[in-house]
Design a protein around this motif. Structure first.
Motif, PDB file in Angstrom:
ATOM      1  N   GLN A   9      14.222 -25.586  67.932  1.00 22.53           N
ATOM      2  CA  GLN A   9      15.227 -26.117  67.057  1.00 22.53           C
ATOM      3  C   GLN A   9      14.801 -25.669  65.861  1.00 22.53           C
ATOM      4  N   SER A  10      15.168 -24.829  65.041  1.00 23.59           N
ATOM      5  CA  SER A  10      14.467 -24.157  63.699  1.00 23.59           C
ATOM      6  C   SER A  10      15.324 -24.742  62.387  1.00 23.59           C
ATOM      7  N   ASN A  11      14.298 -25.088  61.396  1.00 25.30           N
ATOM      8  CA  ASN A  11      15.044 -25.449  60.114  1.00 25.30           C
ATOM      9  C   ASN A  11      15.840 -26.648  60.321  1.00 25.30           C
ATOM     10  N   VAL A  12      15.473 -27.729  60.743  1.00 27.25           N
ATOM     11  CA  VAL A  12      16.459 -29.062  60.770  1.00 27.25           C
ATOM     12  C   VAL A  12      16.174 -29.669  59.784  1.00 27.25           C
ATOM     13  N   GLU A  13      17.162 -29.678  58.839  1.00 25.23           N
ATOM     14  CA  GLU A  13      16.789 -30.674  57.446  1.00 25.23           C
ATOM     15  C   GLU A  13      16.821 -32.169  58.156  1.00 25.23           C
ATOM     16  N   TYR A  14      15.429 -32.583  57.430  1.00 26.85           N
ATOM     17  CA  TYR A  14      15.281 -34.068  57.683  1.00 26.85           C
ATOM     18  C   TYR A  14      15.424 -34.868  56.424  1.00 26.85           C
ATOM     19  N   ARG A  16      16.365 -34.390  51.617  1.00 32.51           N
ATOM     20  CA  ARG A  16      16.638 -33.706  50.650  1.00 32.51           C
ATOM     21  C   ARG A  16      16.295 -34.644  49.501  1.00 32.51           C
ATOM     22  N   PRO A  21      15.648 -29.270  50.102  1.00 32.71           N
ATOM     23  CA  PRO A  21      15.718 -29.679  51.396  1.00 32.71           C
ATOM     24  C   PRO A  21      14.409 -29.509  52.077  1.00 32.71           C
ATOM     25  N   HIS A  23      12.342 -29.331  55.836  1.00 33.51           N
ATOM     26  CA  HIS A  23      12.623 -29.138  57.352  1.00 33.51           C
ATOM     27  C   HIS A  23      11.861 -29.567  58.371  1.00 33.51           C
ATOM     28  N   LEU A  24      12.237 -29.657  59.496  1.00 39.19           N
ATOM     29  CA  LEU A  24      11.442 -29.720  60.812  1.00 39.19           C
ATOM     30  C   LEU A  24      11.727 -28.566  61.486  1.00 39.19           C
ATOM     31  N   GLN A  25      10.523 -27.899  62.400  1.00 40.75           N
ATOM     32  CA  GLN A  25      10.689 -26.981  63.451  1.00 40.75           C
ATOM     33  C   GLN A  25      10.390 -27.844  64.781  1.00 40.75           C
ATOM     34  N   GLU A  78       7.871 -29.937  57.108  1.00 43.03           N
ATOM     35  CA  GLU A  78       7.395 -29.604  55.846  1.00 43.03           C
ATOM     36  C   GLU A  78       7.296 -30.510  54.766  1.00 43.03           C
TER      37      GLU A  78
END
Length: 280
Positions: A9-14, A16, A21, A23-25, A78
């Motif tokens: 699941q790419s670029n999951v915003e965890y 802000r 923002p 993100h998590l991969q 990130e």
């Protein structure tokens, strides 16, 4: 149908923070026979190293997939880099990433009671400090009521101390304001501020009374970026303080590389993860 693979699941915003923002991969184990099953896996929140500067967040996905295939969810975090926010912002971000994975455990097939944190280089430093610092009014807790403690810490050639004169042998501007560690502390000349060196160094922030989960460290004996003595210093200090810590020196290894993700190395990691995954 039992062939092992992963799904990302790419670029999951965890998070802000200040409009930015983060993100998590998120990488999950996957096989055809298990894709529709309600399984739960241990989770490693992994902080990609970058000398505290802007990360190549996908740099280790290929190697991390080797571990994920064996039954682990891996969430690569990130962080706000040193050009945006100084220490301890990176550790605060890691704590929020841990909270996010606990809060969304069901969605990503995670056992919320079996979460670990780890990272390489500055990510190893960040992983350690995510369990050393405590929340206060100046730090941003985006998920009140969700704890950020973990079952264990994995540090790969972590830049966990800046106290050694030769701790970063290839950094010509060592401790100066434009060095990685100088930028991490807000663009300060650390040669003139030893108190900030201590603030940034793991061994100066842990004593017998510090609550710390078990630690597993790896470091190459020919690391030209972070002197392996840095990990030895951390190991000896944690031992002195009565902490549960293991250190593996990888003979001939430099700063990173596939040698840290061989089957033999993964067996060591998995043994550590299994040993400390016991549900309280």
């Amino acid at each position: 149908g039992d062939e092992k693979g992963t799904y990302i699941q790419s670029n999951v915003e965890y998070a802000r923070i200040d409009g930015r923002p983060l993100h998590l991969q998120i990488m999950m184990p996957l096989s055809r026979n298990t894709q529709n099953m309600k399984l739960q896996y241990p989770c490693l929140v992994y902080v990609q190293g970058s000398a505290w500067m802007e990360q190549n967040i996908n740099a280790k996905l290929g190697m991390l997939a080797r571990l994920s295939e064996k039954g682990y969810v891996i969430a690569v975090a990130e962080y706000r880099h040193s050009g945006i926010a100084p220490f301890p912002a990176q550790a605060v971000d890691a704590r929020n990433a841990i909270r996010f994975m606990k809060l969304h455990a069901d969605e990503y097939k995670v056992n919320a009671k079996q979460i670990f944190v780890g990272g390489d280089s500055s990510g190893g430093h960040t992983a350690m400090f995510s369990q050393i610092i405590s929340d206060d009014e100046e730090q941003t807790n985006l998920y009140p009521g969700i704890r950020s403690d973990v079952r264990g810490i994995l540090s790969f050639y972590g830049s966990s101390s800046v106290m050694l004169e030769d701790g970063m042998p290839s950094t010509i501007n060592h401790h100066l304001p434009d060095s990685p560690e100088g930028r991490e502390m807000g663009g300060v000349n650390l040669r003139e501020h030893p108190e900030l060196c201590r603030k940034l160094s793991v061994e100066c922030n842990i004593d017998e009374n510090t609550a710390l989960p078990p630690v597993l460290m790896f470091h190459g004996t020919k690391d030209r970026t972070i002197n392996p003595r840095v990990s030895v210093v951390i190991y000896e200090h944690l031992k002195k303080c009565g902490k549960d810590v293991q250190l593996y020196l990888v003979e001939g290894a430099d700063h990173g590389g596939s040698e840290f993700w061989t089957e033999e190395m993964q067996e060591i990691m998995i043994r550590f993860l299994k040993e400390h995954s016991c549900i309280l």
